[in-house]
Scaffold this motif. Structure first.
Motif, mmCIF file in Angstrom:
data_model
loop_
_atom_site.group_PDB
_atom_site.id
_atom_site.type_symbol
_atom_site.label_atom_id
_atom_site.label_comp_id
_atom_site.label_asym_id
_atom_site.label_seq_id
_atom_site.Cartn_x
_atom_site.Cartn_y
_atom_site.Cartn_z
ATOM 1 N N ALA A 117 3.812 6.401 -4.873
ATOM 2 C CA ALA A 117 3.808 6.630 -6.317
ATOM 3 C C ALA A 117 2.743 7.648 -6.692
ATOM 4 N N LYS A 118 1.568 7.514 -6.100
ATOM 5 C CA LYS A 118 0.471 8.451 -6.371
ATOM 6 C C LYS A 118 0.858 9.867 -5.966
ATOM 7 N N GLN A 119 1.437 10.010 -4.773
ATOM 8 C CA GLN A 119 1.855 11.326 -4.304
ATOM 9 C C GLN A 119 2.928 11.918 -5.214
ATOM 10 N N LEU B 111 10.027 3.014 -3.149
ATOM 11 C CA LEU B 111 8.683 3.546 -2.931
ATOM 12 C C LEU B 111 7.976 2.878 -1.753
ATOM 13 N N CYS B 112 8.435 1.713 -1.367
ATOM 14 C CA CYS B 112 7.843 1.039 -0.203
ATOM 15 C C CYS B 112 8.147 1.778 1.091
ATOM 16 N N VAL B 113 9.241 2.538 1.114
ATOM 17 C CA VAL B 113 9.656 3.182 2.371
ATOM 18 C C VAL B 113 9.829 4.695 2.256
ATOM 19 N N LEU B 114 9.924 5.235 1.027
ATOM 20 C CA LEU B 114 10.179 6.662 0.868
ATOM 21 C C LEU B 114 9.230 7.269 -0.155
ATOM 22 N N ASN B 115 8.895 8.543 0.056
ATOM 23 C CA ASN B 115 8.141 9.240 -0.980
ATOM 24 C C ASN B 115 9.102 9.723 -2.059
ATOM 25 N N TYR C 42 -2.194 9.018 -11.084
ATOM 26 C CA TYR C 42 -1.841 7.617 -10.844
ATOM 27 C C TYR C 42 -3.120 6.849 -10.579
ATOM 28 N N ALA C 43 -3.431 5.900 -11.433
ATOM 29 C CA ALA C 43 -4.656 5.119 -11.297
ATOM 30 C C ALA C 43 -4.313 3.679 -10.973
ATOM 31 N N ASP C 44 -5.202 3.025 -10.262
ATOM 32 C CA ASP C 44 -5.020 1.614 -9.946
ATOM 33 C C ASP C 44 -4.975 0.799 -11.233
ATOM 34 N N ASP D 157 0.831 -1.212 0.000
ATOM 35 C CA ASP D 157 0.000 0.000 0.000
ATOM 36 C C ASP D 157 0.860 1.254 0.000
ATOM 37 N N SER D 158 1.975 1.213 0.735
ATOM 38 C CA SER D 158 2.851 2.386 0.796
ATOM 39 C C SER D 158 3.497 2.661 -0.559
#
Length: 419
Positions: free
Chosen positions: A36-38, A136-140, A108-110, A30-31
């Motif tokens: 990625a979306k942000q 991306l799992c841990v950082l923006n 960013y779309a699902d 989820d992160s």
């Protein structure tokens, strides 16, 4: 035995690249999606070609491709594992009422929504996907940009320090000038540019620190071939020749200290260039073959069409292939600050050369062999004319490898040691 090790090293590099492409899509958190979306939204708030320094084309961030990379790396669609690993999918939604095409692109779309694009970029390996998904799992994205910036800065310092330790201090002005002209700030922040710059610096660091070990185990042709493979794997055709030229000039300095004659130097420069090209081009052909095997024969026309387009003459009725050189050189030569730095560095080199001549009273003509690698960016741009014409704001960096060779030449010319 060395030849067998070289072949296995090259094959292992190709295998690891393909394995990394598949491993990337085992990661889905989820992160990762949220970051990625942000990141897509953050970059979307800027222009698709944003200048860090007003008026300097060299400072343009290719935000269009940065968004593409984020959406491709973080894609989570319903396709099969193999399709996602090699398809280069990304989701693109049509613009809604009151929304610009750029705003729609930066959404960013699902992946459950069918991608309207993806196959067009399946011709690339997208080797950045695994490290980018992990990060991306841990950082923006903002923190990833700063991490890439720090990595680049650290590698530049490391390479400079290793050059000094290896006795190549005379090359530091040429190295510093060429990397400054490449606009490190833009290369650090733009994730697209980071692939080629970090690969080039890493290759330089490995050569400076492990040259003897590399020669003893797999040989330098295999090393340069592997560098070409990795370049093609991670890069989206930005300035790949930099990965060849900077290590090649450093190796040339090694060989001059080893008392190689001019003919031997020229032969090795050609052999290593061919080895790098074989790795770079061979890896691309391998990806195209995979695309056809996985997605079907209809991919052939798309792949060949894009390849022919990028190698065609520049767009526009009045444009010719030589115009590509002009427009790329203009990025460097139409700025007083760049001309001042190139002139100042050149003047410092002239002073050094004159002092050396007064002491040694002779010069080392072998340095003129550096004209061979210095010509490679010109050949590259003439061949890839369409691409260089459309994207001069980042393809000009290929010429910085030529600048490194040209500014290194007079320093090596005057740095002859006693026999």
């Amino acid at each position: 035995m060395k030849n067998k090790k070289a072949v296995w090293a090259v094959l292992l590099t190709v295998f690891l690249c393909a394995a990394c492409s598949m491993t990337a899509f085992l990661i889905d958190t989820d992160s990762m999606r949220e970051h990625a979306k942000q990141g897509v939204i953050m970059i979307g708030e800027m222009a698709y070609q944003n200048e860090l320094v007003g008026g300097f084309k060299s400072s343009i961030l290719d935000n269009y491709t940065a968004v593409l990379m984020l959406k491709t790396a973080a894609y989570t669609g319903p396709e099969t594992f193999l399709y996602k690993a090699f398809g280069g999918f990304r989701t693109e939604l049509p613009a809604q009422e009151g929304e610009s095409d750029w705003e729609a692109y930066c959404t960013y779309a699902d992946g459950s929504q069918s991608p309207t694009s993806g196959f067009g970029y399946s011709r690339y390996w997208h080797g950045y996907t695994l490290p980018l998904r992990l990060l991306l799992c841990v950082l923006n994205v903002a923190n990833i940009q700063m991490l890439l910036y720090a990595a680049q800065f650290g590698l530049i310092l490391l390479v400079a320090w290793m050059m000094h330790r290896r006795g190549f201090s005379v090359l530091l002005p040429a190295f510093a000038l060429s990397w400054f002209l490449m606009m490190p700030a833009a290369m650090g922040i733009c994730i697209q540019y980071a692939t080629a710059s970090l690969t080039s610096l890493t290759a330089c660091a490995l050569l400076l620190s492990r040259k003897e070990k590399i020669e003893e185990t797999i040989g330098l042709p295999a090393f340069f071939c592997m560098a070409g493979i990795v370049t093609n794997y991670v890069d989206l055709l930005t300035f790949p020749m930099a990965v060849l030229l900077f290590p090649l000039v450093l190796l040339f300095a090694f060989r001059m200290k080893e008392k190689r004659n001019a003919a031997a130097l020229a032969r090795e420069m050609i052999v290593l260039t061919v080895a790098w090209g074989a790795g770079y081009g061979g890896m691309w052909v391998f990806k195209w073959v995979l695309d056809v095997l996985i997605f079907g024969p209809h991919m052939i026309s798309s792949i060949l069409g894009q390849a022919m387009l990028r190698a065609s003459a520049p767009a526009g009725e009045s444009a010719a292939r030589l115009d590509v050189l002009k427009i790329n050189l203009a990025v460097l030569t139409d700025k007083a600050a760049y001309l001042f730095l190139m002139g100042l560095t050149g003047l410092a080199e002239v002073v050094y050369i004159m002092r050396r001549i007064m002491v040694k009273r002779r010069m080392d003509a072998r340095a003129f062999v550096l004209l061979l690698p210095a010509c490679l960016p010109i050949i590259w741009m003439l061949v890839m004319a369409n691409h260089g014409f459309d994207h001069s704001f980042f393809t000009y960096r290929t010429l910085c490898g030529m600048i490194f060779a040209l500014y290194a030449m007079p320093m090596l010319l005057a740095d002859r040691e006693e026999q």
